[in-house]
Structure formats: C-alpha cells, structure tokens
Design a protein around this motif. Structure first.
Motif, short mmCIF file in Angstrom:
data_model
loop_
_atom_site.label_atom_id
_atom_site.label_comp_id
_atom_site.label_asym_id
_atom_site.label_seq_id
_atom_site.Cartn_x
_atom_site.Cartn_y
_atom_site.Cartn_z
N LEU A 5 0.82 -1.21 0.00
CA LEU A 5 0.00 0.00 0.00
C LEU A 5 0.86 1.26 0.00
CD1 LEU A 5 -2.80 -0.98 2.53
CD2 LEU A 5 -3.03 -0.74 0.07
N LYS A 6 1.98 1.21 0.70
CA LYS A 6 2.85 2.38 0.79
C LYS A 6 3.63 2.63 -0.50
CE LYS A 6 3.52 2.03 5.75
NZ LYS A 6 4.47 1.66 6.81
N LYS A 7 3.97 1.57 -1.23
CA LYS A 7 4.81 1.70 -2.42
C LYS A 7 4.13 2.50 -3.52
CE LYS A 7 7.84 -2.24 -2.02
NZ LYS A 7 8.28 -3.48 -2.63
N SER A 8 2.89 2.23 -3.79
CA SER A 8 2.23 2.91 -4.90
C SER A 8 0.75 3.12 -4.59
CB SER A 8 2.38 2.09 -6.18
OG SER A 8 1.69 2.74 -7.23
N CYS A 15 -6.63 -0.44 -8.04
CA CYS A 15 -7.02 -1.82 -7.74
C CYS A 15 -8.27 -1.87 -6.87
CB CYS A 15 -5.89 -2.56 -7.04
SG CYS A 15 -4.52 -2.98 -8.11
N PHE A 16 -8.29 -1.07 -5.82
CA PHE A 16 -9.44 -1.09 -4.92
C PHE A 16 -10.69 -0.54 -5.61
CE2 PHE A 16 -6.32 -2.00 -1.71
CZ PHE A 16 -7.01 -2.88 -0.89
N ALA A 17 -10.53 0.43 -6.49
CA ALA A 17 -11.67 0.93 -7.25
C ALA A 17 -12.24 -0.19 -8.12
CB ALA A 17 -11.26 2.12 -8.11
N LYS A 18 -11.36 -1.00 -8.68
CA LYS A 18 -11.78 -2.14 -9.51
C LYS A 18 -12.49 -3.20 -8.65
CE LYS A 18 -11.40 -3.50 -13.75
NZ LYS A 18 -12.35 -2.95 -14.70
N TYR A 19 -11.95 -3.44 -7.45
CA TYR A 19 -12.56 -4.44 -6.57
C TYR A 19 -13.98 -4.05 -6.18
CZ TYR A 19 -7.72 -6.08 -5.71
OH TYR A 19 -6.43 -6.54 -5.83
N ILE A 20 -14.21 -2.77 -5.89
CA ILE A 20 -15.52 -2.36 -5.37
C ILE A 20 -16.51 -1.95 -6.44
CG2 ILE A 20 -14.53 -1.66 -3.16
CD1 ILE A 20 -14.99 1.26 -4.06
N GLU A 21 -16.09 -1.84 -7.70
CA GLU A 21 -16.99 -1.32 -8.73
C GLU A 21 -18.23 -2.18 -8.96
OE1 GLU A 21 -14.96 -0.85 -12.45
OE2 GLU A 21 -14.94 -2.99 -12.86
N LYS A 22 -18.18 -3.46 -8.66
CA LYS A 22 -19.34 -4.34 -8.88
C LYS A 22 -20.16 -4.55 -7.62
CE LYS A 22 -17.19 -6.76 -12.70
NZ LYS A 22 -16.61 -8.02 -13.16
N GLY A 23 -19.85 -3.82 -6.56
CA GLY A 23 -20.65 -3.90 -5.34
C GLY A 23 -20.27 -5.08 -4.46
N THR A 36 -6.79 -7.22 -10.55
CA THR A 36 -5.56 -6.43 -10.47
C THR A 36 -4.97 -6.24 -11.86
OG1 THR A 36 -5.12 -7.26 -8.25
CG2 THR A 36 -3.26 -6.32 -9.43
N ALA A 37 -4.99 -7.28 -12.67
CA ALA A 37 -4.47 -7.19 -14.03
C ALA A 37 -5.27 -6.20 -14.86
CB ALA A 37 -4.48 -8.57 -14.69
N LYS A 38 -6.58 -6.14 -14.64
CA LYS A 38 -7.42 -5.18 -15.36
C LYS A 38 -7.15 -3.75 -14.91
CE LYS A 38 -11.22 -8.43 -15.94
NZ LYS A 38 -12.57 -8.77 -15.46
N ALA A 39 -6.86 -3.58 -13.63
CA ALA A 39 -6.63 -2.24 -13.09
C ALA A 39 -5.28 -1.67 -13.50
CB ALA A 39 -6.75 -2.25 -11.57
N ILE A 40 -4.27 -2.54 -13.59
CA ILE A 40 -2.92 -2.10 -13.96
C ILE A 40 -2.53 -2.86 -15.22
CG2 ILE A 40 -0.53 -1.87 -13.22
CD1 ILE A 40 -1.55 -2.09 -10.33
N ASP A 41 -2.65 -2.20 -16.36
CA ASP A 41 -2.42 -2.85 -17.65
C ASP A 41 -0.97 -3.26 -17.87
OD1 ASP A 41 -5.10 -2.51 -18.30
OD2 ASP A 41 -4.73 -0.51 -19.10
N ASP A 42 -0.05 -2.41 -17.48
CA ASP A 42 1.37 -2.64 -17.75
C ASP A 42 1.96 -3.64 -16.76
OD1 ASP A 42 3.99 -2.50 -18.51
OD2 ASP A 42 4.26 -0.38 -18.02
N VAL A 43 2.42 -4.78 -17.28
CA VAL A 43 2.98 -5.84 -16.42
C VAL A 43 4.19 -5.35 -15.65
CG1 VAL A 43 4.02 -8.14 -16.41
CG2 VAL A 43 2.12 -7.65 -17.93
N THR A 44 5.00 -4.51 -16.27
CA THR A 44 6.20 -4.01 -15.57
C THR A 44 5.82 -3.12 -14.40
OG1 THR A 44 6.40 -2.14 -17.10
CG2 THR A 44 7.65 -4.13 -17.62
N GLU A 45 4.68 -2.47 -14.47
CA GLU A 45 4.19 -1.66 -13.35
C GLU A 45 3.45 -2.51 -12.32
OE1 GLU A 45 4.37 1.66 -12.57
OE2 GLU A 45 5.82 1.82 -14.18
N ARG A 46 2.76 -3.53 -12.79
CA ARG A 46 1.92 -4.35 -11.92
C ARG A 46 2.73 -5.10 -10.86
NH1 ARG A 46 -0.49 -8.52 -15.28
NH2 ARG A 46 -1.29 -6.74 -16.39
N ASN A 47 3.74 -5.83 -11.25
CA ASN A 47 4.46 -6.69 -10.32
C ASN A 47 5.26 -5.93 -9.27
OD1 ASN A 47 3.36 -8.91 -11.54
ND2 ASN A 47 5.06 -9.19 -12.93
N PRO A 48 6.12 -4.97 -9.63
CA PRO A 48 6.88 -4.28 -8.58
C PRO A 48 6.02 -3.43 -7.66
CG PRO A 48 7.83 -3.85 -10.75
CD PRO A 48 6.53 -4.57 -10.96
N SER A 49 4.99 -2.81 -8.19
CA SER A 49 4.19 -1.91 -7.36
C SER A 49 3.39 -2.67 -6.31
CB SER A 49 3.26 -1.05 -8.22
OG SER A 49 2.29 -1.85 -8.83
#
Length: 110
Positions: A5-8, A15-23, A36-49
C-alpha cells in the motif's frame, strides 16, 4: 500488505476501485489477480508496485467502501484485515468479524 500500500498509492487506489466497482461480492485468489491485471495494464508496473500483494490473499469480501481480506502469511496462520478503499487505511479484524462481514454480502441485516 502495508508495504504494498505504501509503495504505490496510485496503483492501489486503482485496484481497490476495480474491486468495489461491482458492489457486494466475494473474490477468490484468481479473481483478485484478474481484477488487479485489469486495473494495472502494464505488467512491468503491476508486479513491482504490488510487491506480491495479491499472492498473500486467498479471499476478499467486498462491501463498498471496504474490502476485507483473509491473509495466510504462513501455513496454519490466518490473519484478517479490512481496508477502506477511499483512504487505504488498514484495520486488523477478528475471525468472527471477518465471518460477519462475509455474511453481510448475502444478508445485509446480519
């Protein structure tokens, strides 16, 4: 989890907006990874963050604006936390509170 949570905050908010969008719902590990993959498209950004954020979780319960996670940091050891998706505050909760939260997905008056 707190480290992720602190890193990015930007990526975590997405990610949390994606989790809660369907209620109200429950999410298993694969669903968490897909969201998570849908929320962060770029794989290089997804894994380290995320720093392994979703790999520690086996289930999430979504009741907007909160997401409760069942976390298994070690075999035979479970922890439960509730995250406010608006400000990303993390609060530990008891097993009983987690189960009540889970029941509220299906019965609002629980």
């Amino acid at each position: 989890m707190l480290e992720a949570l602190k890193k990015s905050r930007y990526h975590m908010k997405r990610c949390f907006a994606k989790y809660i969008e369907k209620g109200r719902r429950t999410l298993k590990l694969q669903q968490l990874m897909d969201e998570t993959a849908k929320a962060i498209d770029d794989v290089t950004e997804r894994n380290p963050s995320l720093g392994g954020f979703t790999w520690l979780h086996f289930e999430a319960v979504v009741i907007p604006p909160h997401v409760a996670f069942a976390v298994r940091p070690n075999p035979g050891s479970w922890e439960f936390v509730k995250v406010n998706s608006d400000d990303l505050t993390v609060d530990p909760i008891t097993t009983a509170d987690y189960l009540k939260f889970k029941e509220m997905v299906y019965d609002e008056n629980w």
